[in-house]
Motif scaffolding. Structure first.
Motif, PDB file in Angstrom:
ATOM      1  N   THR A  53       0.830  -1.208   0.000  1.00  0.00           N
ATOM      2  CA  THR A  53       0.000   0.000   0.000  1.00  0.00           C
ATOM      3  C   THR A  53       0.860   1.251   0.000  1.00  0.00           C
ATOM      4  O   THR A  53       0.582   2.210  -0.737  1.00  0.00           O
ATOM      5  CB  THR A  53      -0.939  -0.002   1.225  1.00  0.00           C
ATOM      6  OG1 THR A  53      -1.778  -1.157   1.181  1.00  0.00           O
ATOM      7  CG2 THR A  53      -1.806   1.245   1.248  1.00  0.00           C
ATOM      8  N   LEU A  54       1.912   1.251   0.813  1.00  0.00           N
ATOM      9  CA  LEU A  54       2.829   2.399   0.825  1.00  0.00           C
ATOM     10  C   LEU A  54       3.501   2.559  -0.532  1.00  0.00           C
ATOM     11  O   LEU A  54       3.618   3.676  -1.050  1.00  0.00           O
ATOM     12  CB  LEU A  54       3.873   2.208   1.922  1.00  0.00           C
ATOM     13  CG  LEU A  54       4.934   3.307   2.034  1.00  0.00           C
ATOM     14  CD1 LEU A  54       4.293   4.659   2.295  1.00  0.00           C
ATOM     15  CD2 LEU A  54       5.953   2.966   3.128  1.00  0.00           C
ATOM     16  N   GLU A  55       3.933   1.461  -1.136  1.00  0.00           N
ATOM     17  CA  GLU A  55       4.543   1.523  -2.472  1.00  0.00           C
ATOM     18  C   GLU A  55       3.577   2.132  -3.482  1.00  0.00           C
ATOM     19  O   GLU A  55       3.950   3.014  -4.262  1.00  0.00           O
ATOM     20  CB  GLU A  55       4.940   0.120  -2.928  1.00  0.00           C
ATOM     21  CG  GLU A  55       6.141  -0.465  -2.237  1.00  0.00           C
ATOM     22  CD  GLU A  55       6.425  -1.886  -2.686  1.00  0.00           C
ATOM     23  OE1 GLU A  55       7.577  -2.322  -2.570  1.00  0.00           O
ATOM     24  OE2 GLU A  55       5.484  -2.568  -3.145  1.00  0.00           O
ATOM     25  N   ALA A  56       2.340   1.658  -3.480  1.00  0.00           N
ATOM     26  CA  ALA A  56       1.350   2.142  -4.443  1.00  0.00           C
ATOM     27  C   ALA A  56       1.059   3.622  -4.230  1.00  0.00           C
ATOM     28  O   ALA A  56       0.905   4.387  -5.195  1.00  0.00           O
ATOM     29  CB  ALA A  56       0.067   1.319  -4.318  1.00  0.00           C
ATOM     30  N   TRP A  57       0.988   4.036  -2.988  1.00  0.00           N
ATOM     31  CA  TRP A  57       0.720   5.447  -2.672  1.00  0.00           C
ATOM     32  C   TRP A  57       1.868   6.332  -3.156  1.00  0.00           C
ATOM     33  O   TRP A  57       1.639   7.399  -3.742  1.00  0.00           O
ATOM     34  CB  TRP A  57       0.507   5.584  -1.164  1.00  0.00           C
ATOM     35  CG  TRP A  57       0.175   6.970  -0.712  1.00  0.00           C
ATOM     36  CD1 TRP A  57      -1.016   7.621  -0.842  1.00  0.00           C
ATOM     37  CD2 TRP A  57       1.063   7.885  -0.038  1.00  0.00           C
ATOM     38  NE1 TRP A  57      -0.937   8.880  -0.295  1.00  0.00           N
ATOM     39  CE2 TRP A  57       0.331   9.063   0.206  1.00  0.00           C
ATOM     40  CE3 TRP A  57       2.383   7.810   0.386  1.00  0.00           C
ATOM     41  CZ2 TRP A  57       0.881  10.167   0.861  1.00  0.00           C
ATOM     42  CZ3 TRP A  57       2.944   8.902   1.029  1.00  0.00           C
ATOM     43  CH2 TRP A  57       2.191  10.066   1.266  1.00  0.00           C
ATOM     44  N   THR A  86      -9.949   2.519   2.113  1.00  0.00           N
ATOM     45  CA  THR A  86      -9.134   1.379   2.546  1.00  0.00           C
ATOM     46  C   THR A  86      -7.658   1.752   2.515  1.00  0.00           C
ATOM     47  O   THR A  86      -6.896   1.421   3.439  1.00  0.00           O
ATOM     48  CB  THR A  86      -9.388   0.172   1.631  1.00  0.00           C
ATOM     49  OG1 THR A  86     -10.771  -0.168   1.677  1.00  0.00           O
ATOM     50  CG2 THR A  86      -8.561  -1.025   2.067  1.00  0.00           C
ATOM     51  N   VAL A  87      -7.256   2.456   1.470  1.00  0.00           N
ATOM     52  CA  VAL A  87      -5.867   2.917   1.374  1.00  0.00           C
ATOM     53  C   VAL A  87      -5.546   3.855   2.527  1.00  0.00           C
ATOM     54  O   VAL A  87      -4.509   3.722   3.197  1.00  0.00           O
ATOM     55  CB  VAL A  87      -5.615   3.613   0.025  1.00  0.00           C
ATOM     56  CG1 VAL A  87      -4.238   4.286   0.004  1.00  0.00           C
ATOM     57  CG2 VAL A  87      -5.739   2.621  -1.115  1.00  0.00           C
ATOM     58  N   LEU A  88      -6.426   4.813   2.789  1.00  0.00           N
ATOM     59  CA  LEU A  88      -6.189   5.780   3.868  1.00  0.00           C
ATOM     60  C   LEU A  88      -6.105   5.084   5.219  1.00  0.00           C
ATOM     61  O   LEU A  88      -5.253   5.435   6.054  1.00  0.00           O
ATOM     62  CB  LEU A  88      -7.298   6.836   3.871  1.00  0.00           C
ATOM     63  CG  LEU A  88      -7.324   7.781   2.657  1.00  0.00           C
ATOM     64  CD1 LEU A  88      -8.552   8.666   2.701  1.00  0.00           C
ATOM     65  CD2 LEU A  88      -6.053   8.629   2.630  1.00  0.00           C
ATOM     66  N   ASN A  89      -6.964   4.117   5.451  1.00  0.00           N
ATOM     67  CA  ASN A  89      -6.931   3.393   6.725  1.00  0.00           C
ATOM     68  C   ASN A  89      -5.615   2.636   6.897  1.00  0.00           C
ATOM     69  O   ASN A  89      -5.035   2.602   7.989  1.00  0.00           O
ATOM     70  CB  ASN A  89      -8.106   2.413   6.802  1.00  0.00           C
ATOM     71  CG  ASN A  89      -9.436   3.125   6.992  1.00  0.00           C
ATOM     72  OD1 ASN A  89      -9.480   4.261   7.492  1.00  0.00           O
ATOM     73  ND2 ASN A  89     -10.522   2.492   6.588  1.00  0.00           N
ATOM     74  N   ALA A 121      -3.830   5.292  -5.892  1.00  0.00           N
ATOM     75  CA  ALA A 121      -3.292   4.086  -5.254  1.00  0.00           C
ATOM     76  C   ALA A 121      -4.374   3.022  -5.124  1.00  0.00           C
ATOM     77  O   ALA A 121      -4.110   1.823  -5.329  1.00  0.00           O
ATOM     78  CB  ALA A 121      -2.727   4.432  -3.880  1.00  0.00           C
ATOM     79  N   ALA A 122      -5.597   3.438  -4.815  1.00  0.00           N
ATOM     80  CA  ALA A 122      -6.702   2.482  -4.704  1.00  0.00           C
ATOM     81  C   ALA A 122      -6.950   1.793  -6.037  1.00  0.00           C
ATOM     82  O   ALA A 122      -7.251   0.597  -6.084  1.00  0.00           O
ATOM     83  CB  ALA A 122      -7.965   3.202  -4.235  1.00  0.00           C
ATOM     84  N   GLY A 123      -6.806   2.536  -7.136  1.00  0.00           N
ATOM     85  CA  GLY A 123      -6.961   1.930  -8.453  1.00  0.00           C
ATOM     86  C   GLY A 123      -5.900   0.879  -8.718  1.00  0.00           C
ATOM     87  O   GLY A 123      -6.185  -0.158  -9.325  1.00  0.00           O
ATOM     88  N   ARG A 124      -4.677   1.144  -8.278  1.00  0.00           N
ATOM     89  CA  ARG A 124      -3.604   0.163  -8.454  1.00  0.00           C
ATOM     90  C   ARG A 124      -3.844  -1.090  -7.620  1.00  0.00           C
ATOM     91  O   ARG A 124      -3.484  -2.199  -8.025  1.00  0.00           O
ATOM     92  CB  ARG A 124      -2.261   0.778  -8.032  1.00  0.00           C
ATOM     93  CG  ARG A 124      -1.680   1.799  -8.995  1.00  0.00           C
ATOM     94  CD  ARG A 124      -0.447   2.442  -8.371  1.00  0.00           C
ATOM     95  NE  ARG A 124       0.203   3.365  -9.283  1.00  0.00           N
ATOM     96  CZ  ARG A 124       1.255   3.092 -10.039  1.00  0.00           C
ATOM     97  NH1 ARG A 124       1.770   1.882  -9.985  1.00  0.00           N
ATOM     98  NH2 ARG A 124       1.786   3.986 -10.831  1.00  0.00           N
ATOM     99  N   LEU A 125      -4.445  -0.893  -6.442  1.00  0.00           N
ATOM    100  CA  LEU A 125      -4.616  -1.997  -5.496  1.00  0.00           C
ATOM    101  C   LEU A 125      -5.984  -2.666  -5.587  1.00  0.00           C
ATOM    102  O   LEU A 125      -6.251  -3.628  -4.856  1.00  0.00           O
ATOM    103  CB  LEU A 125      -4.396  -1.480  -4.064  1.00  0.00           C
ATOM    104  CG  LEU A 125      -3.004  -0.921  -3.768  1.00  0.00           C
ATOM    105  CD1 LEU A 125      -2.992  -0.209  -2.418  1.00  0.00           C
ATOM    106  CD2 LEU A 125      -1.971  -2.030  -3.789  1.00  0.00           C
TER     107      LEU A 125
END
Length: 239
Positions: A176-180, A200-203, A190-194
């Protein structure tokens, strides 16, 4: 006699790649190999067995190069002419990797430094990846891999609490950190990548901040997190 001369020229080239500074060494290598002593050169270091395809790709484009074996790696010395390393990387894009390209050497005497930095660039390629990277594109990672002891301390200090997590849970937070970061700090992208929701990304990022006691909104702490991520990715065995 020509074969013997070629062998002598390559032996001199090896000496330059090792960083020797004997008087007249570059001039003798230039004469033995038919190369300009003060030309522009690049050095690529690739995993053993990949240098042959690299040279074949370059020679198909009319680029003169020399392949030298060095332990578990192969070194490719390229006479750049008026090309730049970006165009060299493009020529090598279809070659198997991983590999690293050092900065341009202005003359044969610069081959030792270019080779050393190409080896550092190779070390910035995570395990299991392919492709050939330029040092200039990987400077933060190069700093990390150049100091393995400090890299290990950085991971322990910043990511210590993550290391105690279940491997799957840890991998989720790290990805998640990498995607962000790859998304320029955008939770939505980042959510689109994941393939998950933005919240969910923010949490996950908030949980990461709590675990590391660092804020992604603080530049200095974000730098620590980014470098720790590089060190973790490059130096920690992945499940």
């Amino acid at each position: 006699m020509r074969l013997r001369g070629d062998e002598q020229g390559r032996a001199l080239l090896d000496a330059l790649l090792e960083g020797r500074s004997e008087p007249g060494l570059a001039a003798r290598a230039a004469s033995g190999l038919g190369l300009p002593e003060r030309g522009r050169y690049a050095v690529a270091v690739v995993r053993a067995g990949e240098g042959g395809p690299v040279c074949a790709a370059l020679e198909a484009e009319g680029v003169r190069c020399f392949l030298r074996g060095r332990g578990d790696r192969e070194t490719v010395v390229v006479a750049l002419g008026d090309r730049d390393t970006e165009s060299l990387t493009a020529l090598l894009a279809r070659c198997p990797g991983p590999g690293g390209i050092g900065p341009v050497a202005d003359g044969l005497t610069g081959l030792g430094a270019a080779c050393r930095l190409a080896e550092v660039a190779l070390l910035t390629c995570p395990p299991g990846t392919a492709g050939i990277v330029r040092l200039e594109e990987r400077l933060p990672a190069a700093l990390v891999v150049s100091q393995p002891e400090l890299a290990a301390r950085l991971v322990a200090d910043v990511f210590g609490p993550l290391l105690a997590l279940d491997p799957a849970d840890r991998a989720l937070l790290v990805r998640t950190l990498e995607a962000w970061l790859e998304s320029g700090g955008s939770a939505g992208r980042a959510a689109g990548r994941l393939y998950c929701h933005r919240n969910t990304v923010l949490n996950r990022l908030r949980r990461l901040e709590r675990l590391t006691s660092r804020s992604l909104s603080q530049p200095r702490e974000l730098t620590e997190m980014t470098l720790a991520l590089e060190a973790f990715t490059l130096t920690t065995p992945q499940p």
